[in-house]
Design a protein around this motif. Sequence first.
Motif, mmCIF file in Angstrom:
data_model
loop_
_atom_site.group_PDB
_atom_site.id
_atom_site.type_symbol
_atom_site.label_atom_id
_atom_site.label_comp_id
_atom_site.label_asym_id
_atom_site.label_seq_id
_atom_site.Cartn_x
_atom_site.Cartn_y
_atom_site.Cartn_z
ATOM 1 N N TYR A 119 26.661 -3.989 -9.537
ATOM 2 C CA TYR A 119 27.389 -4.739 -10.574
ATOM 3 C C TYR A 119 28.899 -4.866 -10.355
ATOM 4 C CZ TYR A 119 24.109 -6.146 -14.259
ATOM 5 O OH TYR A 119 23.153 -6.785 -14.996
ATOM 6 N N PRO A 120 29.600 -3.797 -9.899
ATOM 7 C CA PRO A 120 31.043 -3.960 -9.743
ATOM 8 C C PRO A 120 31.425 -5.155 -8.863
ATOM 9 C CG PRO A 120 30.498 -1.647 -9.698
ATOM 10 C CD PRO A 120 29.178 -2.396 -9.701
ATOM 11 N N SER A 121 30.594 -5.462 -7.858
ATOM 12 C CA SER A 121 30.924 -6.604 -6.989
ATOM 13 C C SER A 121 30.839 -7.916 -7.757
ATOM 14 C CB SER A 121 30.013 -6.635 -5.768
ATOM 15 O OG SER A 121 28.684 -6.956 -6.125
ATOM 16 N N ALA A 122 29.868 -8.021 -8.663
ATOM 17 C CA ALA A 122 29.747 -9.252 -9.460
ATOM 18 C C ALA A 122 30.916 -9.387 -10.421
ATOM 19 C CB ALA A 122 28.433 -9.245 -10.232
ATOM 20 N N VAL A 123 31.297 -8.282 -11.034
ATOM 21 C CA VAL A 123 32.409 -8.307 -11.998
ATOM 22 C C VAL A 123 33.703 -8.728 -11.294
ATOM 23 C CG1 VAL A 123 33.814 -6.857 -13.528
ATOM 24 C CG2 VAL A 123 31.317 -6.590 -13.499
ATOM 25 N N LEU A 124 33.940 -8.140 -10.112
ATOM 26 C CA LEU A 124 35.191 -8.433 -9.396
ATOM 27 C C LEU A 124 35.171 -9.837 -8.793
ATOM 28 C CD1 LEU A 124 37.913 -7.186 -8.656
ATOM 29 C CD2 LEU A 124 36.852 -6.277 -6.574
ATOM 30 N N ALA A 125 34.044 -10.236 -8.205
ATOM 31 C CA ALA A 125 33.974 -11.564 -7.580
ATOM 32 C C ALA A 125 34.026 -12.676 -8.614
ATOM 33 C CB ALA A 125 32.698 -11.683 -6.743
ATOM 34 N N SER A 126 33.601 -12.387 -9.829
ATOM 35 C CA SER A 126 33.608 -13.405 -10.883
ATOM 36 C C SER A 126 34.933 -13.432 -11.632
ATOM 37 C CB SER A 126 32.477 -13.138 -11.887
ATOM 38 O OG SER A 126 31.226 -13.064 -11.239
ATOM 39 N N LYS A 136 40.645 -5.811 -23.851
ATOM 40 C CA LYS A 136 40.002 -6.574 -22.784
ATOM 41 C C LYS A 136 40.751 -6.293 -21.489
ATOM 42 C CE LYS A 136 38.336 -10.281 -25.761
ATOM 43 N NZ LYS A 136 38.365 -11.724 -26.074
ATOM 44 N N ILE A 137 39.997 -6.010 -20.407
ATOM 45 C CA ILE A 137 40.603 -5.645 -19.137
ATOM 46 C C ILE A 137 40.109 -6.625 -18.063
ATOM 47 C CG2 ILE A 137 40.991 -3.798 -17.474
ATOM 48 C CD1 ILE A 137 39.905 -1.833 -19.618
ATOM 49 N N ALA A 138 41.070 -7.258 -17.359
ATOM 50 C CA ALA A 138 40.695 -8.153 -16.257
ATOM 51 C C ALA A 138 40.093 -7.334 -15.121
ATOM 52 C CB ALA A 138 41.921 -8.912 -15.768
ATOM 53 N N ALA A 139 39.103 -7.897 -14.459
ATOM 54 C CA ALA A 139 38.424 -7.167 -13.380
ATOM 55 C C ALA A 139 39.408 -6.658 -12.336
ATOM 56 C CB ALA A 139 37.378 -8.072 -12.723
ATOM 57 N N ASP A 140 40.423 -7.473 -12.016
ATOM 58 C CA ASP A 140 41.385 -7.068 -10.986
ATOM 59 C C ASP A 140 42.187 -5.831 -11.396
ATOM 60 O OD1 ASP A 140 40.835 -8.967 -8.954
ATOM 61 O OD2 ASP A 140 41.865 -10.506 -10.115
ATOM 62 N N ASP A 141 42.248 -5.554 -12.688
ATOM 63 C CA ASP A 141 42.985 -4.372 -13.172
ATOM 64 C C ASP A 141 42.053 -3.210 -13.498
ATOM 65 O OD1 ASP A 141 45.345 -5.878 -13.109
ATOM 66 O OD2 ASP A 141 44.942 -6.665 -15.127
ATOM 67 N N TYR A 142 40.745 -3.480 -13.493
ATOM 68 C CA TYR A 142 39.788 -2.497 -14.017
ATOM 69 C C TYR A 142 39.366 -1.451 -12.987
ATOM 70 C CZ TYR A 142 35.535 -0.444 -15.791
ATOM 71 O OH TYR A 142 34.583 0.472 -16.181
ATOM 72 N N PHE A 143 39.060 -1.902 -11.770
ATOM 73 C CA PHE A 143 38.523 -0.987 -10.753
ATOM 74 C C PHE A 143 39.673 -0.280 -10.040
ATOM 75 C CE2 PHE A 143 35.302 -4.332 -11.250
ATOM 76 C CZ PHE A 143 34.208 -3.549 -11.602
ATOM 77 N N VAL A 144 39.809 1.019 -10.267
ATOM 78 C CA VAL A 144 40.953 1.763 -9.764
ATOM 79 C C VAL A 144 40.634 2.446 -8.437
ATOM 80 C CG1 VAL A 144 42.516 3.675 -10.293
ATOM 81 C CG2 VAL A 144 41.874 2.051 -12.087
ATOM 82 N N GLY A 145 39.395 2.873 -8.258
ATOM 83 C CA GLY A 145 39.003 3.554 -7.019
ATOM 84 C C GLY A 145 37.603 4.093 -7.185
ATOM 85 N N MET A 146 37.126 4.818 -6.181
ATOM 86 C CA MET A 146 35.769 5.346 -6.204
ATOM 87 C C MET A 146 35.507 6.144 -7.493
ATOM 88 S SD MET A 146 34.020 7.859 -3.368
ATOM 89 C CE MET A 146 33.857 6.679 -2.033
ATOM 90 N N PHE A 147 34.512 5.765 -8.247
ATOM 91 C CA PHE A 147 34.165 6.409 -9.525
ATOM 92 C C PHE A 147 35.344 6.427 -10.496
ATOM 93 C CE2 PHE A 147 30.999 8.540 -6.694
ATOM 94 C CZ PHE A 147 29.848 8.061 -7.305
ATOM 95 N N SER A 148 36.284 5.557 -10.308
ATOM 96 C CA SER A 148 37.500 5.582 -11.125
ATOM 97 C C SER A 148 37.782 4.192 -11.682
ATOM 98 C CB SER A 148 38.670 6.055 -10.246
ATOM 99 O OG SER A 148 39.837 6.151 -11.013
ATOM 100 N N THR A 149 38.087 4.131 -12.986
ATOM 101 C CA THR A 149 38.339 2.839 -13.631
ATOM 102 C C THR A 149 39.533 2.958 -14.572
ATOM 103 O OG1 THR A 149 37.052 3.235 -15.646
ATOM 104 C CG2 THR A 149 35.819 2.477 -13.704
ATOM 105 N N ALA A 150 39.891 1.831 -15.182
ATOM 106 C CA ALA A 150 41.010 1.809 -16.126
ATOM 107 C C ALA A 150 40.633 2.350 -17.494
ATOM 108 C CB ALA A 150 41.525 0.367 -16.251
#
Lengths: 262, 161
Positions: A119-126, A136-150
Motif C-alpha cells: 500500500y505505501p507505494s500506491a499512496v506515494l505514487a498517487s 490531513k497529511i500529503a503522501a510526500d510528507d507522510y512516509f518518514v522512513g522504515m516503519f516510520s511515519t508522520a
Amino acid sequence: MFNFDFVKPSSIADAVAAMAQTGAQALSGGQTLTPTMKQRLASPSVLVSLTGIAEMKGVCLGADGLSIGGATTHATVAAEAGAYYPALADLAANIGDPMVRNRGTIGGSVANNDPAACYPSAVLASGATVVTNKRKIAADDYFVGMFSTALDEGEFITGVTFPVPEKAAYVKFNQPASRFALTGVFVAKYASGVRVAVTGASNNGVFRWAEAEAALSANFSASAVEGLTVSAADLITDLHGTAAYRANLVKVLTKRAVAGAK
Amino acid sequence: MTKVTMTVNGKSVSAEVEGRTLLSAFLREGLALTGTHIGCDTTQCGACTVHVDGKAVKSCAVFALDVEGADVRTIEGMANADGSLSVIQQSFQDHHGLQCGFCTPGMVMASAALLADNPKPTEAEVRHHLEGNICRCTGYHNIVKAVLAASGQDVPAVAAE
C-alpha cells in the motif's frame, strides 16, 4: 504475549478518547500487530480496536478522488475500488493471502509502513492524502522512513484519499514465503505528470524514483526508462537478494508497470 | 476479564476472557473445539483458519473480544446435519487431499470460503486462493484436485504427475 485491556469504540470520537490513555495502541486488522505482540516486540497496556467504527469503512468516489476508510479491508478494496481505480484494486487483491485480506486494512498497512508493504507505494505514487483524526497529511510528507511515519502519539488514520490517475499499474516481485514484495513498483500517470513509487527495496522505506518520473512524464513508454540506472547505495541486501539485484528489479518492474498500465 | 459472546457453529456461547485471548485459544481451550489447529502461531500457515461472518480468517491473529457478536464457523461445523462428511470433506478423503492431516481443517475452511464466492474456480484460482495455507507434507496437488472435484468439475491431470 503480555495482557492488556481491550476496547472497541464505535465512533472516531470514542477512539480518540481511548487512544489518549497511557500505553494505548491502535489495532486495525491485526495481521502484523498480533504476531508482533506475540513476540513481545510490542506490549501495549490498552489495545484500541478500530474495526468497529462504521465511519472508517468503505470506498467512496468524491471531488478529491477515491476515499477509502482507514478500517477498510484489503478484500473490500479489491472488490469495490476496481470501477474507479483498477490498479489500486489489483494491488489490494494480491496482498498476502485471502485470510489476510479479510482482516488487514489500508489504515493499518499505511500506519505500519513496513518497507516491503504494497500500500505505501500506491499512496506515494498517487500523491494521496492520509487523513487522520487530527489533520490531513500529503503522501510526500507522510512516509518518514522504515516503519516510520508522520503520525504523532495518539494519532490514527481515518482514511486515505487517492486522486484517480489516467492510468496506473502496480507490479511486485513476490517474496514467496512472506508474500511481501521483494520489490514492488507503482506507476501512476496524471495530467500533471507521472509518479513512480518503489517499495521493498530501500533501507529508508518507500521512495519515489525521480529520474523515471521525469523520463516517463516526457514519454510514457517502457523504453523511456531503458537508459536509466538505479543506485544500489541505499537499497536492502538480505538473504533473498542483494542491493544490486533489487536495483535491477526496480527498473524491470517499472517497465512492466508502464507496459501494463490501464 | 471481559465477557464475550458469539455464535459458534450455530450455538450461542459466552465466556470471560482476557484481552489477549486469541480466537484460536478461545475455540480450542474455552470451547474444546480442537479441530482448529495451531500450526505456526505467526499468521503464516493457515491451519487455524475459521469463518467469521462468512469470511475466512486466521484465528490465531484475531482477538476473541474483537469478534464479539460474530457468527463463527469452525471445522466442527462443516459436516452435514446427519454427521456425514460435507461435499468438500468427502472430496478431500476421496482424492487423498490429506496426508498427516494437520493442515486439513484450515484447507477445508479456506476451500469452503473459495467455493462460496466462486463455485467453479479454475485450477489457477484454487492455487492462488490457497496461498495462505501451507501443507508441510507438500500434498498440494491432491488438495487442488479435491477442491476442483468438490466444485463438481472434472479433475485434470496435474502437470507434476
